[in-house]
Design an enzyme around this catalytic site. Structure first.
Site, PDB file in Angstrom:
ATOM      1  N   SER A 179      84.356  50.718  54.719  1.00  0.00           N
ATOM      2  CA  SER A 179      83.161  49.842  54.693  1.00  0.00           C
ATOM      3  C   SER A 179      82.760  49.146  53.439  1.00  0.00           C
ATOM      4  CB  SER A 179      81.889  50.797  54.833  1.00  0.00           C
ATOM      5  OG  SER A 179      81.028  50.849  55.533  1.00  0.00           O
ATOM      6  N   LYS A 199      85.748  46.431  51.435  1.00  0.00           N
ATOM      7  CA  LYS A 199      85.504  44.727  51.016  1.00  0.00           C
ATOM      8  C   LYS A 199      86.465  45.748  49.143  1.00  0.00           C
ATOM      9  CE  LYS A 199      80.964  44.338  53.263  1.00  0.00           C
ATOM     10  NZ  LYS A 199      80.799  44.784  54.651  1.00  0.00           N
ATOM     11  N   TRP A 241      80.352  46.057  64.790  1.00  0.00           N
ATOM     12  CA  TRP A 241      78.702  45.124  63.715  1.00  0.00           C
ATOM     13  C   TRP A 241      80.125  44.899  62.821  1.00  0.00           C
ATOM     14  CZ3 TRP A 241      74.922  43.859  62.400  1.00  0.00           C
ATOM     15  CH2 TRP A 241      74.050  43.146  61.338  1.00  0.00           C
ATOM     16  N   HIS A 295      81.842  54.241  62.700  1.00  0.00           N
ATOM     17  CA  HIS A 295      82.110  53.030  61.689  1.00  0.00           C
ATOM     18  C   HIS A 295      81.502  54.653  60.742  1.00  0.00           C
ATOM     19  CE1 HIS A 295      81.561  50.392  58.134  1.00  0.00           C
ATOM     20  NE2 HIS A 295      80.419  51.213  58.443  1.00  0.00           N
TER      21      HIS A 295
HETATM   22  C1  GTR Z   1      76.129  48.253  56.562  1.00  0.00           C
HETATM   23  C2  GTR Z   1      76.645  46.935  55.812  1.00  0.00           C
HETATM   24  C3  GTR Z   1      78.360  46.666  55.695  1.00  0.00           C
HETATM   25  C4  GTR Z   1      78.826  47.713  55.476  1.00  0.00           C
HETATM   26  C5  GTR Z   1      77.946  49.086  55.467  1.00  0.00           C
HETATM   27  C6  GTR Z   1      78.311  50.260  54.588  1.00  0.00           C
HETATM   28  O1  GTR Z   1      74.484  48.866  55.953  1.00  0.00           O
HETATM   29  O2  GTR Z   1      75.947  46.427  56.774  1.00  0.00           O
HETATM   30  O3  GTR Z   1      78.094  45.915  55.228  1.00  0.00           O
HETATM   31  O4  GTR Z   1      79.051  47.602  54.110  1.00  0.00           O
HETATM   32  O5  GTR Z   1      76.702  49.163  55.588  1.00  0.00           O
HETATM   33  O6  GTR Z   1      79.060  50.419  54.022  1.00  0.00           O
HETATM   34  O7  GTR Z   1      78.453  51.606  54.912  1.00  0.00           O
END
Ligand code: GTR
Length: 413
Positions: A251, A255, A342, A392
């Protein structure tokens, strides 16, 4: 899409038919239009040029490495996890100020006399959250509140132990001959927008400076910089095969892993899990999370220049396939989840696909998947892409794939 609505109320694109037409920048075309046709041209001019653009326009430039690092082994055992592993806990001082931020790295290493290939990954809730092992130090700094995890008033309690262990199959990693090194990302910079007053940034301000300049490092770049400091330590440890350190992240930390791989050549390979917008996903698709949305929800993650591309993705001189290209020719695996729309799984796949010509130019295998792979057929090529069912998250099946990928391309097992 109207730009007058607050970012959180804007319609999110979840339909391929709604994606606006766009043209991606070609990583193999130089600023003056010249075609990049050799590895030498890539290494000497194009790669530094693209890296500079990502620094200036997206993540921000981080300071150089400190001249020397101080670290202290705070705990060590050769009989950890019922005698199956070695455990090391090391405190790395991130600046020359002894009261400044300290990165606490936890390592589990298989018992062998040889240096071990190692997954280096940041975690979200502190090292004690990854395993119930009572010997792991509880994190002392700021944590995101989470009742279930026992984090109240931003402080860890004993209840934190092992709460995220589902994401960390330490047994599987060790059985396969890999070490795991992990550290809490908040040790480097706590993950909330405070105008860059806490964490690592202020230690590098010039006289009178109050926050990073528009082209200087945001939090993602700071976390990646912290990964380099962990690498400084790993590199001098005789227990670690320092040319076989794989940086992995999930997540926002996916990045971070990609950016760390781009700026830090000592990482032998990169694995990005569900990294989405500002990670592996192409920004120009605007599918799921958009640049405007991410810059609004998380103003501290990227640099201030990146806000120029809110609702204006086509003006950005780079897109995320070029981030993956910066990892080339090192192995890079992009992982998605079907339920993680997402993060735009297809956009993550396409990034890998469009980075592939750079791998090929450098004389190594690119992505072996002309079409998007199905959930049962991960493309574990040197530039790889895998998708699994589910949400996720980081699951055991993800780690099984990371290990197979690392066996194939890092350790040659
Ligand atoms: C979310 C965000 C994503 C992702 C995620 C995370 O809220 O929109 O870009 O990074 O968090 O890190 O769990």
């Amino acid at each position: 899409m109207s730009s007058s609505l607050p970012a959180q109320q804007e319609k999110v694109i979840y339909d391929e038919a709604e994606i606006p037409k766009f043209t991606l920048p070609d990583p193999l075309v130089a600023e003056d239009g010249t075609k990049i046709e050799s590895a030498q041209q890539w290494n000497e001019t194009q790669r530094p040029y693209l890296l500079g653009l990502f620094e200036r326009e997206v993540y921000g430039k981080a300071p150089a490495a400190p001249e020397k690092i101080e670290y202290q082994v705070t705990e060590s055992s050769d009989e950890a996890l019922d005698g199956k592993a070695r455990r090391r806990q090391v405190a790395i001082q991130l600046t020359d100020d002894p009261d400044g931020p300290v990165l606490n790295v936890l390592m589990y290493l298989p018992k062998t006399d040889k240096p071990v290939p190692t997954f280096m990954t940041l975690n979200f809730y502190g090292n004690a959250s990854i395993h119930p092992d009572p010997a792991i130090h509880l994190p002392e700094g700021w944590l995101r509140n989470n009742k279930e995890y026992g984090v109240e008033d931003h402080k860890a309690t004993e209840k934190l132990r092992g709460q995220s262990q589902g994401r960390w199959p330490v047994d599987l990693i060790l059985e396969n001959g890999y070490g795991l090194a992990t550290a809490y990302y908040g040790d480097i910079d706590p993950d909330f927008d405070d105008g860059f007053q806490n964490g690592i940034h202020p230690y590098f301000y010039a006289e009178g400076q109050k926050k990073p300049k528009p082209e200087e490092w945001g939090s993602i770049a700071a976390w990646a910089w912290g990964l380099s400091r962990a690498m400084d330590y790993l590199e001098q440890s005789p227990e670690i095969a320092s040319d076989q350190v794989i940086v992995m992240g999930h997540s926002r930390l996916g990045k971070t892993a990609l950016w760390a791989g781009a700026v830090e050549p000592r990482f032998a390979a990169v694995i990005s899990n569900n990294s989405g917008c500002g990670g592996a996903a192409l920004s120009r698709r605007r599918f799921g999370e958009s640049v405007k949305r991410i810059n609004t929800s998380f103003p501290h993650w990227f640099n201030d220049n990146f806000t120029k591309y809110n609702h204006n993705e086509d003006a950005c001189p780079v897109d995320q396939h070029e981030l993956i290209a910066l990892v080339a020719p090192r192995p890079c695996l992009v992982c998605s989840a079907v339920g993680d729309r997402w993060a735009d799984p297809r956009g993550e796949y396409l990034s890998a696909k469009y980075a592939s010509p750079v791998y090929e130019l450098l004389g190594v295998e690119g992505l072996k998947a002309e079409e998007m792979p199905s959930v049962d057929e991960p493309a574990l090529s040197r530039l790889g892409y895998a998708i699994r069912p589910g949400k996720h998250d980081v699951m055991r099946i993800d780690w099984e794939r990371y290990i197979e990928f690392a066996d194939n391309h890092v350790t040659g097992k």
